[in-house]
Design a protein around this motif. Structure first.
Motif, PDB file in Angstrom:
ATOM      1  N   SER A 229      -4.379  -6.691 -97.368  1.00 45.65           N
ATOM      2  CA  SER A 229      -5.990  -6.510 -97.869  1.00 45.65           C
ATOM      3  C   SER A 229      -6.863  -6.249 -96.598  1.00 45.65           C
ATOM      4  O   SER A 229      -7.555  -5.406 -96.656  1.00 45.65           O
ATOM      5  N   ARG A 230      -6.384  -7.057 -95.333  1.00 47.49           N
ATOM      6  CA  ARG A 230      -6.956  -6.786 -94.239  1.00 47.49           C
ATOM      7  C   ARG A 230      -6.663  -5.219 -93.667  1.00 47.49           C
ATOM      8  O   ARG A 230      -7.584  -4.528 -93.015  1.00 47.49           O
ATOM      9  N   ALA A 231      -5.339  -4.699 -94.044  1.00 52.02           N
ATOM     10  CA  ALA A 231      -5.108  -3.243 -93.422  1.00 52.02           C
ATOM     11  C   ALA A 231      -5.940  -2.413 -94.355  1.00 52.02           C
ATOM     12  O   ALA A 231      -6.521  -1.240 -93.656  1.00 52.02           O
ATOM     13  N   PHE A 232      -6.030  -2.526 -95.705  1.00 53.20           N
ATOM     14  CA  PHE A 232      -6.986  -1.661 -96.330  1.00 53.20           C
ATOM     15  C   PHE A 232      -8.180  -1.690 -96.018  1.00 53.20           C
ATOM     16  O   PHE A 232      -9.078  -0.675 -95.831  1.00 53.20           O
ATOM     17  N   ALA A 233      -8.864  -2.631 -95.809  1.00 50.35           N
ATOM     18  CA  ALA A 233     -10.245  -3.049 -95.042  1.00 50.35           C
ATOM     19  C   ALA A 233     -10.500  -2.231 -94.152  1.00 50.35           C
ATOM     20  O   ALA A 233     -11.399  -1.558 -93.739  1.00 50.35           O
ATOM     21  N   ALA A 234      -9.648  -2.323 -93.178  1.00 47.78           N
ATOM     22  CA  ALA A 234      -9.615  -1.865 -91.681  1.00 47.78           C
ATOM     23  C   ALA A 234      -9.617  -0.127 -91.867  1.00 47.78           C
ATOM     24  O   ALA A 234     -10.275   0.689 -91.328  1.00 47.78           O
ATOM     25  N   GLN A 235      -8.868   0.271 -92.652  1.00 45.32           N
ATOM     26  CA  GLN A 235      -8.479   1.830 -93.063  1.00 45.32           C
ATOM     27  C   GLN A 235      -9.895   2.175 -93.739  1.00 45.32           C
ATOM     28  O   GLN A 235     -10.228   3.387 -93.492  1.00 45.32           O
ATOM     29  N   GLY A 236     -10.661   1.432 -94.464  1.00 42.46           N
ATOM     30  CA  GLY A 236     -11.629   1.657 -95.155  1.00 42.46           C
ATOM     31  C   GLY A 236     -12.922   1.934 -94.066  1.00 42.46           C
ATOM     32  O   GLY A 236     -13.537   2.823 -94.109  1.00 42.46           O
ATOM     33  N   ARG A 237     -12.897   1.071 -93.079  1.00 45.19           N
ATOM     34  CA  ARG A 237     -13.805   1.132 -91.982  1.00 45.19           C
ATOM     35  C   ARG A 237     -13.723   2.452 -90.884  1.00 45.19           C
ATOM     36  O   ARG A 237     -14.565   2.915 -90.586  1.00 45.19           O
ATOM     37  N   LEU A 238     -12.201   2.555 -90.961  1.00 45.24           N
ATOM     38  CA  LEU A 238     -11.938   3.674 -90.070  1.00 45.24           C
ATOM     39  C   LEU A 238     -12.378   5.115 -90.801  1.00 45.24           C
ATOM     40  O   LEU A 238     -12.843   5.877 -90.225  1.00 45.24           O
ATOM     41  N   THR A 239     -12.205   5.051 -92.053  1.00 41.57           N
ATOM     42  CA  THR A 239     -12.358   6.261 -92.822  1.00 41.57           C
ATOM     43  C   THR A 239     -13.910   6.602 -92.746  1.00 41.57           C
ATOM     44  O   THR A 239     -14.367   7.750 -92.493  1.00 41.57           O
ATOM     45  N   ARG A 240     -14.564   5.718 -92.944  1.00 43.32           N
ATOM     46  CA  ARG A 240     -16.279   5.582 -92.831  1.00 43.32           C
ATOM     47  C   ARG A 240     -16.440   6.313 -91.616  1.00 43.32           C
ATOM     48  O   ARG A 240     -17.640   7.074 -91.456  1.00 43.32           O
ATOM     49  N   ALA A 241     -15.855   5.787 -90.481  1.00 46.38           N
ATOM     50  CA  ALA A 241     -16.208   6.219 -89.065  1.00 46.38           C
ATOM     51  C   ALA A 241     -15.790   7.551 -88.877  1.00 46.38           C
ATOM     52  O   ALA A 241     -16.452   8.454 -88.245  1.00 46.38           O
ATOM     53  N   ALA A 242     -14.835   7.908 -89.628  1.00 43.35           N
ATOM     54  CA  ALA A 242     -14.272   9.384 -89.487  1.00 43.35           C
ATOM     55  C   ALA A 242     -15.315  10.264 -90.037  1.00 43.35           C
ATOM     56  O   ALA A 242     -15.378  11.511 -89.707  1.00 43.35           O
ATOM     57  N   LEU A 243     -15.917   9.939 -91.013  1.00 41.35           N
ATOM     58  CA  LEU A 243     -17.033  10.534 -91.760  1.00 41.35           C
ATOM     59  C   LEU A 243     -18.363  10.791 -90.965  1.00 41.35           C
ATOM     60  O   LEU A 243     -19.299  11.640 -91.410  1.00 41.35           O
ATOM     61  N   GLN A 244     -18.506  10.326 -89.877  1.00 34.66           N
ATOM     62  CA  GLN A 244     -19.739  10.480 -89.108  1.00 34.66           C
ATOM     63  C   GLN A 244     -19.694  11.617 -88.383  1.00 34.66           C
ATOM     64  O   GLN A 244     -18.649  12.242 -88.454  1.00 34.66           O
ATOM     65  N   ARG A 245     -20.876  11.914 -87.716  1.00 36.98           N
ATOM     66  CA  ARG A 245     -21.072  13.233 -87.410  1.00 36.98           C
ATOM     67  C   ARG A 245     -19.984  13.502 -86.136  1.00 36.98           C
ATOM     68  O   ARG A 245     -19.377  14.575 -86.044  1.00 36.98           O
ATOM     69  N   GLN A 246     -19.728  12.560 -85.130  1.00 38.53           N
ATOM     70  CA  GLN A 246     -18.945  12.503 -84.177  1.00 38.53           C
ATOM     71  C   GLN A 246     -17.745  11.708 -84.607  1.00 38.53           C
ATOM     72  O   GLN A 246     -17.490  10.500 -84.095  1.00 38.53           O
ATOM     73  N   GLY A 247     -17.033  12.203 -85.728  1.00 42.21           N
ATOM     74  CA  GLY A 247     -15.805  11.356 -86.302  1.00 42.21           C
ATOM     75  C   GLY A 247     -14.851  10.933 -85.254  1.00 42.21           C
ATOM     76  O   GLY A 247     -14.723   9.736 -85.329  1.00 42.21           O
ATOM     77  N   PRO A 248     -14.126  11.698 -84.437  1.00 40.43           N
ATOM     78  CA  PRO A 248     -13.245  11.084 -83.562  1.00 40.43           C
ATOM     79  C   PRO A 248     -13.527  10.111 -82.621  1.00 40.43           C
ATOM     80  O   PRO A 248     -12.954   9.013 -82.527  1.00 40.43           O
ATOM     81  N   VAL A 249     -14.764  10.312 -82.192  1.00 42.18           N
ATOM     82  CA  VAL A 249     -15.398   9.355 -81.436  1.00 42.18           C
ATOM     83  C   VAL A 249     -15.597   8.024 -82.027  1.00 42.18           C
ATOM     84  O   VAL A 249     -15.253   6.853 -81.660  1.00 42.18           O
ATOM     85  N   ALA A 250     -15.995   8.015 -83.109  1.00 45.15           N
ATOM     86  CA  ALA A 250     -16.209   6.855 -83.994  1.00 45.15           C
ATOM     87  C   ALA A 250     -15.052   6.455 -84.500  1.00 45.15           C
ATOM     88  O   ALA A 250     -15.077   5.030 -84.436  1.00 45.15           O
ATOM     89  N   VAL A 251     -13.936   7.156 -84.794  1.00 49.68           N
ATOM     90  CA  VAL A 251     -12.759   6.260 -84.987  1.00 49.68           C
ATOM     91  C   VAL A 251     -12.110   5.436 -83.811  1.00 49.68           C
ATOM     92  O   VAL A 251     -11.721   4.601 -84.111  1.00 49.68           O
ATOM     93  N   VAL A 252     -12.325   6.218 -82.501  1.00 53.06           N
ATOM     94  CA  VAL A 252     -11.729   5.492 -81.769  1.00 53.06           C
ATOM     95  C   VAL A 252     -12.728   4.336 -81.154  1.00 53.06           C
ATOM     96  O   VAL A 252     -11.797   3.284 -80.884  1.00 53.06           O
ATOM     97  N   ASP A 253     -13.812   4.205 -81.313  1.00 45.67           N
ATOM     98  CA  ASP A 253     -14.705   3.048 -81.301  1.00 45.67           C
ATOM     99  C   ASP A 253     -13.998   1.833 -82.048  1.00 45.67           C
ATOM    100  O   ASP A 253     -14.180   0.816 -81.860  1.00 45.67           O
ATOM    101  N   ARG A 254     -14.184   2.316 -83.346  1.00 47.68           N
ATOM    102  CA  ARG A 254     -13.816   1.433 -84.481  1.00 47.68           C
ATOM    103  C   ARG A 254     -12.540   1.083 -84.083  1.00 47.68           C
ATOM    104  O   ARG A 254     -12.095  -0.436 -84.482  1.00 47.68           O
ATOM    105  N   LEU A 255     -11.287   1.815 -83.792  1.00 49.50           N
ATOM    106  CA  LEU A 255     -10.203   1.375 -83.635  1.00 49.50           C
ATOM    107  C   LEU A 255     -10.175   0.293 -82.718  1.00 49.50           C
ATOM    108  O   LEU A 255      -9.267  -0.961 -82.727  1.00 49.50           O
ATOM    109  N   ALA A 256     -10.831   0.446 -81.423  1.00 50.60           N
ATOM    110  CA  ALA A 256     -10.569  -0.653 -80.288  1.00 50.60           C
ATOM    111  C   ALA A 256     -11.341  -2.196 -80.821  1.00 50.60           C
ATOM    112  O   ALA A 256     -10.729  -3.082 -80.479  1.00 50.60           O
ATOM    113  N   ARG A 257     -12.258  -2.111 -81.728  1.00 50.01           N
ATOM    114  CA  ARG A 257     -12.766  -3.326 -82.198  1.00 50.01           C
ATOM    115  C   ARG A 257     -11.855  -3.979 -83.394  1.00 50.01           C
ATOM    116  O   ARG A 257     -11.377  -5.070 -83.446  1.00 50.01           O
ATOM    117  N   GLU A 258     -11.256  -2.904 -84.158  1.00 45.56           N
ATOM    118  CA  GLU A 258     -10.361  -3.565 -85.147  1.00 45.56           C
ATOM    119  C   GLU A 258      -8.978  -4.158 -84.511  1.00 45.56           C
ATOM    120  O   GLU A 258      -8.626  -5.316 -85.098  1.00 45.56           O
TER     121      GLU A 258
END
Length: 596
Positions: A132-161
């Motif tokens: 469940s935690r993994a799915f939740a984290a994947q959801g947050r990473l996916t939403r980050a990837a959909l942002q304008r600067q997707g790769p940057v948002a994914v890296v920032d989100r990954l560091a927090r996860e």
């Protein structure tokens, strides 16, 4: 994480009583093993709760039995009473306490299978929570990837996860973007920054953010080189007493690395893999757009070489880009990955633009090379960055590509606006309508004829038709740029990895020649002499003759032969080559051939 023995003994329906080893109850229980063997350790892996009724055990077996369990890494021992023993033998309690092994009394009313089911349920529940935690984290990473600067948002989100740090690297291993959620890399001015606030973009040198990211990338350089040379895509994991690191390739578009002060759990590995997939997809999806933009930039370079500066500026403005407004230095770059170098130089790599990204550089493909126009004030920085991707030839500085009165401001003046702007307030100029790089590249062909392109870049400025009083090609600027481009290409011949045209003068005329072409020329022109069957060395005789400026006595003395012998040899040389050695042009060609 597996349930602890403390949690299992706290399950009321099991009625378990701890007799020894209370200080070790927080050990994880990975499984329950039931055994009546005197030595069950060959069938254990470690981390088990061993249950026994002591059918074959007596008080005298306590110390060796407990010692074997401890050596195997067993979490605890459950002793069932009411069958073979009415109570746990005191010797077992004493031995367990001495060895630090938890000993639990299991009453007759509690079947061993009940303990096994309880542990199994706890393990299943823990696994479900991890998923469940993994799915939740994947959801947050996916939403980050959909942002304008997707790769940057994914890296920032990954560091927090993962509660650590993350680096996005280009194919050469240089930092595109970095994020740190540990708080350990905050600089003096960042004492109040929260976790995840320390970020570094391309070329960021401001404080600890850029320092730690660059240092981390340099420390990973050997591992990146191993991954780059691997026959197939592969990831790697590194561990030190203080840090655990995972490095993964992003297709052929670069790499990303994550680090944590704690070992990566299965959930963390799942999150890291999900981030890698999202980053790879995001970087690969922009390939067509980047390819179209590259074609437009190549067309813009042709316009500049044709002297149509206004058309070049308007074409770039339609893409939201601009030309350097100040004098530039021209670079000719020979690289295996022009796209990665373009991203590194122009800040086109995803992420907030750092110090170097703020510099307006222009890049374009040209005759299998990547041409870079870098402002003189930042030329050294750009050259150093380009050298990380391959060989670089550098022209003399001070090349003007636009007239001072017609330089385009970074905001794009009222005469030249991006295609996204409305039709109002456009003035008298009519910029190229475009909805993307492909449309712009189609319209560029209207400005520069295919006929001019097909005839090559050398004299484009003489072949572009005039476009009216305000569109007269600036042939002076075109000639200056063409000359600078030629300088950069000539310098590239001897680049290792960098050569500057201004430094070639001290190396002589030969440094300006293409090594392969010059070697072929020398081999062809001297072939008749090398193939001559006489014992006389005609090549060395010719070298001595030319080095002595045609003085027979000096050349003969150098060779240790009579001057008449030398005269005969030079006559044979002239006959074999079919050339007049008294002709200065022939002497110059032969001397160049001998020097190669």
């Amino acid at each position: 994480m597996p349930p602890t023995l403390r949690r299992i003994t706290a399950i009321v329906p099991l009625h378990l009583e701890v007799l020894a080893g209370r200080d070790a109850l927080d050990r994880p229980v990975r499984w329950v093993a039931v055994s009546e063997l005197e030595d069950p350790t060959p069938f254990l892996e470690g981390g088990e709760l061993v249950l026994t009724t002591g059918m074959r055990l007596s008080g005298g077996d306590a110390v060796p039995y407990v010692s074997r369990l401890v050596a195997r890494g067993v979490t605890g021992l459950g002793f069932g009473v009411g069958l073979s023993h009415d109570a746990v033998p005191p010797a077992f309690a004493e031995a367990a306490e001495a060895a630090g092994l938890p000993l639990v009394e299991v009453p007759r009313a509690t079947p061993f299978i009940a303990i096994g089911k309880a542990v199994s349920d706890l393990l299943a529940g823990e696994q479900y929570e991890e998923i469940s935690r993994a799915f939740a984290a994947q959801g947050r990473l996916t939403r980050a990837a959909l942002q304008r600067q997707g790769p940057v948002a994914v890296v920032d989100r990954l560091a927090r996860e993962i509660g650590g740090w993350a680096l996005l690297l280009d194919p050469a291993g240089a930092v595109r973007h970095a994020a740190d959620a540990t708080g350990r890399h905050a600089g003096p001015g960042d004492r109040h920054a929260g976790p995840g606030d320390r970020r570094a973009g391309p070329g960021d040198r401001r404080g600890a953010a850029g320092d730690w990211a660059g240092e981390a990338a340099r420390s990973l350089a050997p591992e990146i080189a191993r991954l780059r040379s691997a026959p197939s895509l592969a990831s790697l994991a590194l561990s030190t007493p203080d840090e655990h690191v995972v490095v993964q390739p992003l297709g052929r578009r670069g790499f990303f690395a994550v680090g944590s002060p704690r070992p990566f759990t299965p959930v963390a590995h799942t999150v890291v893999n999900a981030a890698g997939s999202l980053l790879t997809l995001a970087l690969e999806q922009g390939r067509e757009q980047r390819s179209a933009a590259a074609r437009v930039r190549s067309a813009v370079l042709r316009l500049l070489l044709a002297g149509e500066t206004r058309a070049a500026a308007e074409t770039l403005a339609a893409l939201g880009l601009r030309l350097p407004g100040e004098p530039v230095t021209v670079l000719a770059c020979d690289t295996s990955d022009p796209e990665a170098l373009t991203e590194a130089l122009t800040g086109a790599a995803p992420g907030p633009r750092g110090a170097s990204a703020a510099v307006t550089t222009f890049t374009a493909s040209w005759d299998e090379l990547l041409v870079v126009l870098a402002p003189d004030a930042h030329a050294d920085e750009v050259v150093a960055l380009a050298a990380q991707h391959g060989r670089v030839g550098v022209s003399v500085p001070g090349v003007e590509i636009v007239r001072s009165e017609s330089r385009v401001d970074s905001r794009v003046d009222s005469r030249v606006e991006p295609a996204a702007a409305g039709p109002a307030d456009r003035g008298t100029s009519r910029p190229l309508p475009a909805t993307g790089p492909d449309r712009v590249s189609d319209r560029v062909s209207d400005r520069v004829s295919d006929r001019a392109f097909d005839r090559g870049p050398d004299r484009l400025s003489d072949r572009i038709p005039d476009r009216g009083p305000d569109r007269v090609p600036d042939k002076a600027l075109a000639a200056t740029l063409d000359r600078a481009l030629d300088q950069a290409r000539r310098a590239l011949v001897s680049a290792s990895p960098v050569a500057r045209f201004s430094e070639l003068a001290g190396r002589g005329l030969l440094s300006l020649l293409d090594p392969a072409a010059a070697a072929s020329f020398a081999a062809a022109i001297l072939a008749p002499l090398r193939e001559y069957g006489s014992r006389a060395d005609l090549v060395e005789s010719l070298r001595a003759y030319l080095a002595s400026n045609g003085h027979w006595d000096a050349a003969a003395q150098r060779l240790g032969v009579h001057r008449h012998t030398l005269r005969y040899r030079m006559k044979r040389v002239s006959e074999l080559l079919g050339r007049d050695l008294d002709d200065p042009a022939v002497r110059a060609e032969l001397w160049i051939a001998l020097c190669l």
